[in-house]
Design an enzyme around this catalytic site. Structure first.
Site, PDB file in Angstrom:
ATOM      1  N   GLU A 283      -7.699   2.645 -20.836  1.00  0.00           N
ATOM      2  CA  GLU A 283      -6.716   3.723 -20.703  1.00  0.00           C
ATOM      3  C   GLU A 283      -6.760   4.223 -19.255  1.00  0.00           C
ATOM      4  OE1 GLU A 283      -6.845   6.670 -24.082  1.00  0.00           O
ATOM      5  OE2 GLU A 283      -8.699   5.573 -24.473  1.00  0.00           O
TER       6      GLU A 283
ATOM      7  N   ARG B  69     -21.835  -0.314 -28.234  1.00  0.00           N
ATOM      8  CA  ARG B  69     -21.524   0.167 -26.898  1.00  0.00           C
ATOM      9  C   ARG B  69     -22.814   0.375 -26.111  1.00  0.00           C
ATOM     10  NH1 ARG B  69     -18.922   5.954 -26.820  1.00  0.00           N
ATOM     11  NH2 ARG B  69     -19.369   5.650 -24.610  1.00  0.00           N
TER      12      ARG B  69
ATOM     13  N   LYS C 141     -16.245   9.976 -21.471  1.00  0.00           N
ATOM     14  CA  LYS C 141     -15.182  10.206 -20.490  1.00  0.00           C
ATOM     15  C   LYS C 141     -14.908  11.698 -20.330  1.00  0.00           C
ATOM     16  CE  LYS C 141     -11.987   7.166 -20.174  1.00  0.00           C
ATOM     17  NZ  LYS C 141     -10.826   6.279 -20.420  1.00  0.00           N
TER      18      LYS C 141
END
Length: 587
Positions: free
Chosen positions: A61, A292, A302
């Site tokens: 993104e 992850r 983020k």
């Protein structure tokens, strides 16, 4: 031009490679075709036979900078495509114009390329598919599987239920197909304010998986999009967009992190329905999840990274203390070190916490091979050789790299006055101290043996100069030098010609291994010593260092000339990593 994906040693096996091996063995995607341009027609009718039977994708993104966790995904997706002779698509998930900027797009591209990977002609944006996504949403409405909902977000949350209680249907769930089509068309036309309506899939409000309880797939956003401008005021949600984008691009293995495991049923449901409508062709892509990256002494959220930048706890997205790829690059990390790190930690389905020391060790291993050596005195105090003539200057030599004689030697002056590390002199030394102390003899590295005579102090008792005398026949590399057996060997820089430079000593951003764990505010755990700026005395040859030139400052660690602040003849150096793990040890 973006770089080709680098070659790599034989990869370690993991569960994703096992899946791909099995799919290739049974020709699972043998019927796939690829026209070079994604879209429903390409997927249904196709063009030439697709030579890349395996297709992966990296779908960031554009609402922030990439971090070390993304590097794991980049290495995995691009690496699989490389190793299996396939293709990895670079696709921006640009579906939220209120948070996206071209700056982020540019930085993401630069970071992927810096890491050593390229996408060739396979650069796409979710916004490329806005018309198709809208048309597919209309198809869901026409088949009675989507409806426009007009309740508030608060009401929607209340009706969604919990993990143990089923949800309840919206009062607008049974709107007619005609009414839904009309409202959705008017949403696109801009007749309604943000939040007035959303489009939801009609699946199952009693599903044990909350993601299947009539998820929202479109919302109204009157915002300027960095690529489509003001052409749209309805934007699709990620879960809806992602799976369709994969299908339109003929992705075979859609690899994401474990937090999307519960979203996979929705991924499959959307694609199966569209295939049933005749809008997508089989075989359909499949989603696979891996653990992850969780790294000690940092945060990879983020939201938290944005907070650190916006509230100026750090000096921007490329601050060398941040775990962003831009920050690692500015700090002096190499793409080879990060790729080695990704290889070492591997791929699994089990979450784990990786020690920062493993990443730092990967950098040391890489820079030990490539970094030229240099001498730096970080806490200088003057050393005066009393029996050295004031006007006499000699040349000392040292290897550019101790293990690569083919790189030759570097030379630097030696004169009456030198700079040495303040910690290399002690008036009353502790036991085992083999450096300078009154009466003791040490060797100046690459130079002469000297004997300490004493020191000068200021009014406050601080040492301002150390005095010594030189043994004239003791110069390194000359006959007779080996006659002197000393235990101490100290670094030095000639005061005449030394480069006076700014050096930034970076350390880990947080003082605890798991910042923010429990109820602790992670901002309160920022390491107050995460950066210290000093003036150092450096070997004169470093004056010619170019931005991003890396060196091992003998004894002190690995340093890089700052890519932004270095000027011709006046480099600024950032410490990338010490020669060993000294965090929390006073080193």
């Amino acid at each position: 031009m973006n770089k080709p994906t680098p070659a790599a040693p034989a990869p370690a096996s993991n569960f994703i490679r096992n899946v791909i091996d099995a799919d290739l063995a049974r020709d699972a995607y043998a019927t796939r075709t690829w026209s070079g341009k994604p879209g429903p027609a390409a997927v249904q009718a196709g063009g030439a036979k697709d030579p890349a039977r395996i297709r992966t994708r990296f779908p960031p993104e554009p609402n922030g900078y990439l971090h070390i966790g993304h590097a794991k995904s980049i290495c995995l997706n691009f690496g699989l495509a490389r190793d299996y002779g396939g293709a990895c698509h670079m696709r921006f998930d640009d579906t939220n114009p209120t948070k996206e900027e071209q700056e982020y797009v540019d930085s993401i591209m630069a970071s992927v390329q810096w890491l050593g990977f390229g996408w060739g002609d396979h650069l796409f944006y979710a916004s490329d598919y806005f018309e198709t996504l809208y048309a597919f949403a209309v198809a869901f409405i026409e088949h009675g599987l989507a409806y426009v909902d007009s309740i508030t977000p608060e009401e929607m949350r209340a009706l969604r239920g919990t993990l143990t209680e089923p949800g309840k249907p919206s009062p607008y769930r049974d709107r007619s197909v005609a009414e839904n089509l009309d409202l959705f068309r008017r949403m696109r036309a801009g007749e309604f304010a943000d939040g007035a309506h959303v489009l939801r899939l009609k699946i199952d409000m009693a599903s044990p998986n909350i993601n299947m309880r009539d998820p929202v797939i479109y919302r109204i956003r009157h915002a300027h999009h960095h690529r489509t401008g003001d052409a749209w005021c309805v934007y699709p949600m990620y879960d809806y967009t992602h799976c369709i984008s994969d299908a339109l691009e003929n992705i075979t293995h859609s690899i994401c992190t474990l937090e999307f495991e519960d979203h996979r049923p929705l991924y499959d449901w959307v694609l199966e329905k569209l295939a049933g409508f005749g809008l997508l062709a089989r075989p359909l892509p499949h989603q696979y999840e891996f653990a992850r990256l969780n790294l000690t002494y940092t945060v990879l959220s983020k939201r938290k990274l944005i907070q650190l930048v916006d509230e100026k706890h750090v000096a921007g997205w490329d601050d060398p203390r941040l775990p962003t790829l831009a920050g690692f690059r500015r700090r002096g990390y190499t793409p080879e070190a990060i790729r080695l790190f990704a290889e070492r930690i591997g791929v699994s389905k089990e979450n784990s916490l990786i020690e920062m020391a493993i990443l730092e060790d990967c950098l040391r291993k890489d820079l030990d091979e490539r970094a030229a050596r240099a001498i730096a005195v970080l806490d200088p105090v003057k050393l005066v050789i009393d029996n050295w003539p004031a006007d006499r200057v000699e040349t000392a030599e040292a290897p550019v790299h101790p293990h690569k004689p083919e790189l030759g030697k570097r030379s630097f002056p030696i004169g009456r006055e030198l700079w040495i590390e303040r910690e290399d002199f002690e008036e009353t030394p502790p036991k085992g101290f083999f450096r300078l102390t009154p009466g003791a003899m040490v060797r100046l590295r690459y130079g002469y043996v000297i004997q300490c005579l004493g020191c000068d102090k200021d009014a406050d008792g601080r040492i301002t100069a150390v005095h010594c005398e030189v043994m004239p026949d003791s110069k390194s590399g000359t006959p007779g030098a080996d006659n002197y057996k000393v235990k101490g060997n100290i670094h030095w820089v000639c005061a005449n010609g030394a480069l006076d430079a700014e050096v930034r000593l970076y350390d880990r951003l947080f003082s605890v291994a798991t910042p923010g764990s429990g109820d602790t505010d992670y901002l309160a755990q920022i390491n107050p010593d995460s950066v210290r700026t000093i003036r150092a005395k450096l070997e004169p040859g470093l004056r010619d260092a170019k931005p991003e030139d890396r060196f091992q400052f003998e004894r002190h660690g690995y340093f890089v000339a700052d890519v932004h602040d270095s000027k011709p003849g006046a480099p600024v150096f950032n410490r990338a990593v010490t020669l060993r793990d000294t965090f929390g040890k006073g080193g």
